[in-house]
Design a protein around this motif. Structure first.
Motif, mmCIF file in Angstrom:
data_model
loop_
_atom_site.group_PDB
_atom_site.id
_atom_site.type_symbol
_atom_site.label_atom_id
_atom_site.label_comp_id
_atom_site.label_asym_id
_atom_site.label_seq_id
_atom_site.Cartn_x
_atom_site.Cartn_y
_atom_site.Cartn_z
ATOM 1 N N THR A 120 12.441 -6.098 78.773
ATOM 2 C CA THR A 120 13.028 -4.826 78.358
ATOM 3 C C THR A 120 11.997 -3.712 78.538
ATOM 4 O O THR A 120 10.785 -3.978 78.634
ATOM 5 N N TYR A 121 12.473 -2.478 78.547
ATOM 6 C CA TYR A 121 11.533 -1.367 78.705
ATOM 7 C C TYR A 121 10.566 -1.322 77.521
ATOM 8 O O TYR A 121 9.382 -1.026 77.690
ATOM 9 N N GLU A 122 11.041 -1.636 76.328
ATOM 10 C CA GLU A 122 10.172 -1.619 75.148
ATOM 11 C C GLU A 122 9.053 -2.652 75.286
ATOM 12 O O GLU A 122 7.897 -2.387 74.898
ATOM 13 N N GLU A 123 9.365 -3.802 75.829
ATOM 14 C CA GLU A 123 8.338 -4.832 76.035
ATOM 15 C C GLU A 123 7.326 -4.407 77.099
ATOM 16 O O GLU A 123 6.122 -4.640 76.957
ATOM 17 N N ILE A 124 7.825 -3.792 78.156
ATOM 18 C CA ILE A 124 6.929 -3.287 79.207
ATOM 19 C C ILE A 124 5.987 -2.244 78.633
ATOM 20 O O ILE A 124 4.760 -2.285 78.856
ATOM 21 N N LYS A 125 6.538 -1.325 77.864
ATOM 22 C CA LYS A 125 5.717 -0.238 77.310
ATOM 23 C C LYS A 125 4.692 -0.782 76.322
ATOM 24 O O LYS A 125 3.546 -0.315 76.274
ATOM 25 N N GLN A 126 5.070 -1.784 75.540
ATOM 26 C CA GLN A 126 4.133 -2.373 74.588
ATOM 27 C C GLN A 126 2.945 -2.994 75.315
ATOM 28 O O GLN A 126 1.788 -2.867 74.893
ATOM 29 N N SER A 127 3.204 -3.653 76.437
ATOM 30 C CA SER A 127 2.127 -4.258 77.221
ATOM 31 C C SER A 127 1.199 -3.184 77.794
ATOM 32 O O SER A 127 -0.029 -3.333 77.769
ATOM 33 N N VAL A 128 1.781 -2.114 78.313
ATOM 34 C CA VAL A 128 0.988 -1.023 78.883
ATOM 35 C C VAL A 128 0.163 -0.334 77.798
ATOM 36 O O VAL A 128 -1.009 0.008 78.012
ATOM 37 N N GLN A 129 0.773 -0.134 76.631
ATOM 38 C CA GLN A 129 0.028 0.455 75.510
ATOM 39 C C GLN A 129 -1.197 -0.380 75.169
ATOM 40 O O GLN A 129 -2.282 0.155 74.910
ATOM 41 N N MET A 130 -1.034 -1.695 75.174
ATOM 42 C CA MET A 130 -2.148 -2.582 74.862
ATOM 43 C C MET A 130 -3.293 -2.364 75.844
ATOM 44 O O MET A 130 -4.461 -2.290 75.448
ATOM 45 N N LEU A 131 -2.978 -2.246 77.131
ATOM 46 C CA LEU A 131 -4.015 -2.022 78.140
ATOM 47 C C LEU A 131 -4.724 -0.692 77.920
ATOM 48 O O LEU A 131 -5.962 -0.635 77.917
ATOM 49 N N ILE A 132 -3.964 0.376 77.723
ATOM 50 C CA ILE A 132 -4.573 1.705 77.588
ATOM 51 C C ILE A 132 -5.461 1.767 76.354
ATOM 52 O O ILE A 132 -6.582 2.293 76.400
ATOM 53 N N TYR A 133 -4.995 1.214 75.243
ATOM 54 C CA TYR A 133 -5.836 1.222 74.042
ATOM 55 C C TYR A 133 -7.077 0.351 74.231
ATOM 56 O O TYR A 133 -8.172 0.699 73.794
ATOM 57 N N ASN A 134 -6.909 -0.798 74.897
ATOM 58 C CA ASN A 134 -8.069 -1.662 75.135
ATOM 59 C C ASN A 134 -9.117 -0.965 75.999
ATOM 60 O O ASN A 134 -10.322 -1.090 75.746
ATOM 61 N N LEU A 135 -8.676 -0.252 77.033
ATOM 62 C CA LEU A 135 -9.627 0.452 77.902
ATOM 63 C C LEU A 135 -10.377 1.537 77.139
ATOM 64 O O LEU A 135 -11.532 1.835 77.438
ATOM 65 N N ASN A 136 -9.729 2.152 76.166
ATOM 66 C CA ASN A 136 -10.371 3.212 75.391
ATOM 67 C C ASN A 136 -11.100 2.707 74.156
ATOM 68 O O ASN A 136 -11.784 3.485 73.490
ATOM 69 N N MET A 137 -10.948 1.407 73.865
ATOM 70 C CA MET A 137 -11.602 0.852 72.687
ATOM 71 C C MET A 137 -12.578 -0.262 73.024
ATOM 72 O O MET A 137 -13.222 -0.817 72.137
ATOM 73 N N ALA A 138 -12.705 -0.583 74.321
ATOM 74 C CA ALA A 138 -13.678 -1.600 74.753
ATOM 75 C C ALA A 138 -15.049 -0.950 74.790
ATOM 76 O O ALA A 138 -15.583 -0.613 75.842
ATOM 77 N N PRO A 158 -2.486 -15.708 85.693
ATOM 78 C CA PRO A 158 -1.715 -15.304 84.512
ATOM 79 C C PRO A 158 -0.236 -15.641 84.639
ATOM 80 O O PRO A 158 0.339 -15.611 85.732
ATOM 81 N N ASN A 159 0.367 -15.930 83.497
ATOM 82 C CA ASN A 159 1.785 -16.308 83.469
ATOM 83 C C ASN A 159 2.640 -15.246 82.809
ATOM 84 O O ASN A 159 3.863 -15.237 82.977
ATOM 85 N N HIS A 160 2.008 -14.345 82.046
ATOM 86 C CA HIS A 160 2.750 -13.335 81.294
ATOM 87 C C HIS A 160 2.159 -11.951 81.535
ATOM 88 O O HIS A 160 0.981 -11.812 81.838
ATOM 89 N N ILE A 184 7.057 0.743 84.916
ATOM 90 C CA ILE A 184 5.653 0.624 84.499
ATOM 91 C C ILE A 184 4.973 1.985 84.557
ATOM 92 O O ILE A 184 4.228 2.363 83.646
ATOM 93 N N GLN A 185 5.222 2.754 85.618
ATOM 94 C CA GLN A 185 4.639 4.100 85.717
ATOM 95 C C GLN A 185 5.133 4.968 84.562
ATOM 96 O O GLN A 185 4.338 5.693 83.939
ATOM 97 N N LYS A 186 6.412 4.893 84.260
ATOM 98 C CA LYS A 186 6.968 5.693 83.161
ATOM 99 C C LYS A 186 6.320 5.305 81.831
ATOM 100 O O LYS A 186 5.938 6.171 81.026
ATOM 101 N N PHE A 205 1.764 -3.814 92.171
ATOM 102 C CA PHE A 205 1.315 -5.213 92.167
ATOM 103 C C PHE A 205 1.630 -5.922 90.843
ATOM 104 O O PHE A 205 1.775 -7.154 90.803
ATOM 105 N N VAL A 206 1.756 -5.163 89.757
ATOM 106 C CA VAL A 206 2.061 -5.756 88.448
ATOM 107 C C VAL A 206 3.571 -5.921 88.259
ATOM 108 O O VAL A 206 4.027 -6.722 87.429
ATOM 109 N N ALA A 207 4.353 -5.196 89.056
ATOM 110 C CA ALA A 207 5.807 -5.131 88.857
ATOM 111 C C ALA A 207 6.494 -6.494 88.730
ATOM 112 O O ALA A 207 7.405 -6.648 87.893
ATOM 113 N N PRO A 208 6.117 -7.526 89.522
ATOM 114 C CA PRO A 208 6.799 -8.818 89.364
ATOM 115 C C PRO A 208 6.706 -9.410 87.958
ATOM 116 O O PRO A 208 7.593 -10.181 87.534
ATOM 117 N N PHE A 209 5.666 -9.058 87.215
ATOM 118 C CA PHE A 209 5.498 -9.570 85.854
ATOM 119 C C PHE A 209 6.430 -8.872 84.859
ATOM 120 O O PHE A 209 6.591 -9.338 83.733
#
Length: 776
Positions: free
Chosen positions: A320-338, A278-280, A387-389, A311-315
């Motif tokens: 920005t914090y908003e971009e980080i949070k948006q990515s994390v939100q995507m993962l959490i929703y995907n895990l609960n909607m897969a 992955p690149n992003h 990322i934890q926050k 392990f994800v931190a280098p990515f």
């Protein structure tokens, strides 16, 4: 005045007891010969008293140490045949002809059950049903078999129905893997064995397939003595439906593998698209969810990732914090909607997060976009914390309607540096999550029995760096291969003294160890010979991804409290009784250590996450031992206390509960949990945070969660603390959903005004019985 017959009976009893003969049961377990048990079996079939004494005398004269149960039954049956053929038939049906039922139990043959199922399932008249059942009984008497099976009896009934020209009844009574009647019931009513599954076409399909595979495992893969031990309730073999094709249980992933090598979700790339490194960050979030889902197709248990935010931190560098949070939100929703895991579930996932970069990772090589080396993980402290926050804030917000995200099980690691002040704001946010939903877990790395690393895979199964001492080898790309649970209360009912407890523990562990070795052998075949676990078998560099050689084989247990009550009249809350409880679990560990030396494999002991086992064992024991069985519940729904926990309705204080249960956490390295069922006064994050500091610094509790009962109104979307029968906002009572921690994870209980729902009757009763801790 003592009569001649009474005197004779007393002599026979003394003679039988004086011999101290051990009788070997069909499952290989030995128990002392019991005069009373033999006499009771004769009384139950109405054998005349004087004749009973003669039969007992004949049996006693034939006893020798190690005599098999079937030999004794043969002597009794032959004696009864000389006395009265009808009584002999009754004895044969009640003691010799045992039936392995489709409910995974062993029961005495009962002609009336055939008749009753014919009436219920086919609409046959009572006269026809009993006539067919009697004809089947005549045929069964001619068979020289130790066990009948429910499918065998059903086919014999079908044959008789055809002979009698009752083809319409036969078509309704026939078996399609499971009976037609049971499939109809599944379609109409669902199944409550797994609280993570709802009633839909996929779950129906899964249950039908599961039943066929369970029977396959019991009849084809397991020797009869192991199948008997499971069905009779001496032990519980978990995930029987996966024994043949998915014998491997929980998995702890290493996200770095996929950061470096890319992703093939089918393990080969032959049937799906292949992704490169992955690149992003957004791509990596998507890969995280796909890894969990793909591995879930190959395994029977939960999927977890540890050190994930490190392990994800280098990515996250440069985001920005908003971009980080948006990515994390995507993962959490995907895990609960897969909604695509087996049986139409979301994947059972867990994420272990760090508050900062642990000391042992500071100088470890870090991999970033395109799998390139980007320094060491110590360079990414700030990103790790962000990322934890972001993860915690997303969970705290809930979903669009305000319900909690049920997955992943989110686990926070507490280390010495975590509690020194630099992370106070982050800790407070996590305790806001605990106060609101009760969904977060905590790992305590401060006790002396800890090393650098410990991770948990959902309900409680655990890996620690105590196998080779290498945290990567011991804790990543491996997991718990399987576990078998021992029925401790039954050992209490059967043991005459404390020494016999350890004899039974040895026998039960023999059964469990043999089962686990068979399961491991099947796992190797599925990986290497049958090639049906390609995701786990895929090559990463020079190695296969899954390290089966480092996986744990575990002894679980249920009902230590009830075993102690049976032996001493006092449970785990009593200091002296608890000392013996600790001694018993130490004994399990000694046996696990011996097996490590003998086999070179990783044996362990865990507190079983007995979502259904505690209910099953209690139900079976109540049937077999009657009033001797010590069970929790109200009579209509019985259960045993889970593993080495204090009963959920205990009157002891929270501090005393911690002092009792902490003794067992170092003795259950394969997994454990402390449940703090909290009341309204602990809705304050500061109170919970203070309690966390005390547990972490002053106890040996290794893993715990603050569990809060919640109610959610589906009508007006109001979230409420406690188990409410009515919504205070809109007044709705029919659509109020209950939530609580079932055994490990938080899940829907069901509707407040309905007995149906995700939890089995034993767990629902336990929920009602739970005492909530208030501020103490």
């Amino acid at each position: 005045m003592v009569t001649y017959m009474e005197k004779t009976s007393e002599i026979m009893k003394e003679l039988a007891n004086s011999k101290k003969i051990n009788v070997e049961k069909n499952n290989g377990i030995k128990e002392r010969f019991s005069y009373e048990k033999l006499l009771k079996s004769l009384v139950m079939v109405e054998t005349p008293f004087f004749e009973s004494d003669k039969i007992v005398a004949q049996v006693v004269s034939s006893l020798y140490d190690g005599i098999k149960t079937k030999e004794i039954k043969k002597i009794v049956y032959e004696c009864l045949e000389d006395i009265d053929g009808e009584i002999a038939n009754k004895y044969l049906a009640s003691t010799q002809l045992k039936v392995r039922t489709s409910r995974d139990t062993i029961e005495a043959f009962d002609l009336s059950k055939i008749a009753n199922t014919l009436i219920e399932e086919t609409g046959a008249s009572q006269e026809t049903a009993f006539e067919i059942a009697t004809e089947v009984w005549k045929e069964l008497k001619k068979l020289n078999v130790e066990y009948l099976t429910a499918p065998m009896i059903r086919e014999m009934v079908n044959t008789k129905l055809v002979e009698y020209g009752l083809e319409d009844l036969r078509s309704r009574y026939t078996r399609l893997g499971i009976p037609v009647y049971n499939i109809t019931s599944l379609i109409e009513n669902g199944n409550r064995d797994n609280a993570n599954m709802i009633h839909n076409p996929e779950s129906i399909h899964k249950h039908v397939a599961d039943e066929a595979l369970k029977q396959y495992a019991l009849l084809q893969m397991l020797p009869s003595h192991l199948a008997d031990a499971h069905m009779s309730g001496d032990i519980h073999i978990h995930d029987l439906e996966f024994f043949a094709g998915r014998p491997l249980n929980c998995m702890q992933h290493d996200i770095r593998t996929f950061i470096k090598y890319g992703l093939k979700v089918d393990g080969t790339g032959d049937h799906t698209s292949v992704a490169g490194a992955p690149n992003h960050m957004e791509t990596l979030m998507n890969h995280t969810g796909e890894i969990m889902l793909a591995s879930q197709q190959n395994m029977s248990g939960g999927q977890a990732m540890s050190l994930w935010n490190v392990f994800v931190a280098p990515f996250a560098r440069g985001r920005t914090y908003e971009e980080i949070k948006q990515s994390v939100q995507m993962l959490i929703y995907n895990l609960n909607m897969a909604y695509a895991a087996r049986g139409s579930q979301v994947p059972f996932t867990s994420m272990v997060l760090e508050f900062g970069v642990p000391k042992f990772l500071q100088d470890v090589t870090a991999y970033g976009p395109k799998g390139q080396v980007v320094g060491t993980y110590g360079d990414f402290e700030e990103e790790t914390r962000l990322i934890q926050k972001a993860f915690t804030e997303t969970l705290l917000a809930g979903d669009q309607e305000g319900k909690p995200h049920l997955f992943p099980n989110t686990i926070y690691t507490l280390r010495e540096e975590t509690l020194k002040g630099d992370y106070e704001e982050d800790l407070h946010l996590v305790h806001e999550l605990s106060a609101k939903y009760g969904s977060s877990y905590f790992i305590n790395m401060l006790p002396d029995y800890r090393g650098k690393m410990a991770n948990y895979m959902g309900c409680r199964t655990c890996l620690q760096d105590n196998w080779t001492g290498d945290w990567e080898q011991d804790c990543l790309r491996t997991g718990n291969l399987a576990y078998v649970t021992l029925n401790l209360p039954r050992i209490g009912y059967q043991s005459k003294d404390e020494s016999q407890v350890f004899e039974y523990l040895d026998e039960y562990m023999d059964l469990a160890a043999e089962t686990l070795m068979l399961r491991r052998e099947q796992g190797l075949k599925c990986l290497n010979d049958f090639h049906i676990l390609p995701f786990l078998k895929q090559k990463v560099g020079e190695d296969s991804y899954y390290r089966i050689q480092n996986s744990t084989l575990s002894f679980g247990f249920v009902g230590l409290n009830e075993m102690l009550l049976s032996l001493f009249g006092k449970g785990i809350e009593d200091k002296d009784a608890n000392k013996f409880g600790v001694k018993c679990i130490e004994y399990l560990n000694e046996r696990a250590d011996k097996l490590k030396e003998e086999t070179g494999l990783r044996w362990s002991v865990l507190q079983t996450p007995a979502e259904s086992t505690a209910y099953r064992f209690a139900t079976l024991d109540k049937e077999q031992f009657g009033d001797q069985a010590i069970v929790q519940g109200d009579g209509s729904a019985n259960y045993y206390t889970n593993s080495s926990h204090v009963p959920v309705n205990t009157d002891v204080s929270l501090i005393d509960k911690i002092k009792i249960e902490e003794q067992y956490h170092s003795l259950t390295p394969g997994g454990h949990i402390f449940h703090a069922f909290m009341g309204e006064s602990y809705s304050d994050p500061d109170s919970l945070m203070s309690l966390t500091n005390k547990i972490a610094k002053k106890s040996d509790i290794g893993f715990w969660a603050y569990s809060s009962a919640l109610s959610f109104c589906l009508n007006c979307k109001t979230l409420m603390k406690g188990l409410n029968n009515k919504c205070p906002t809109c007044g709705e009572s029919e659509d109020v959903e209950w939530y609580d921690r079932i055994t490990g994870y938080v899940q829907q209980v069901g509707r407040a005004k309905s007995s149906s729902g995700g939890w089995n009757p034993g767990k629902r009763q336990e929920l009602i019985d739970r005492r909530r801790f208030e501020d103490e």
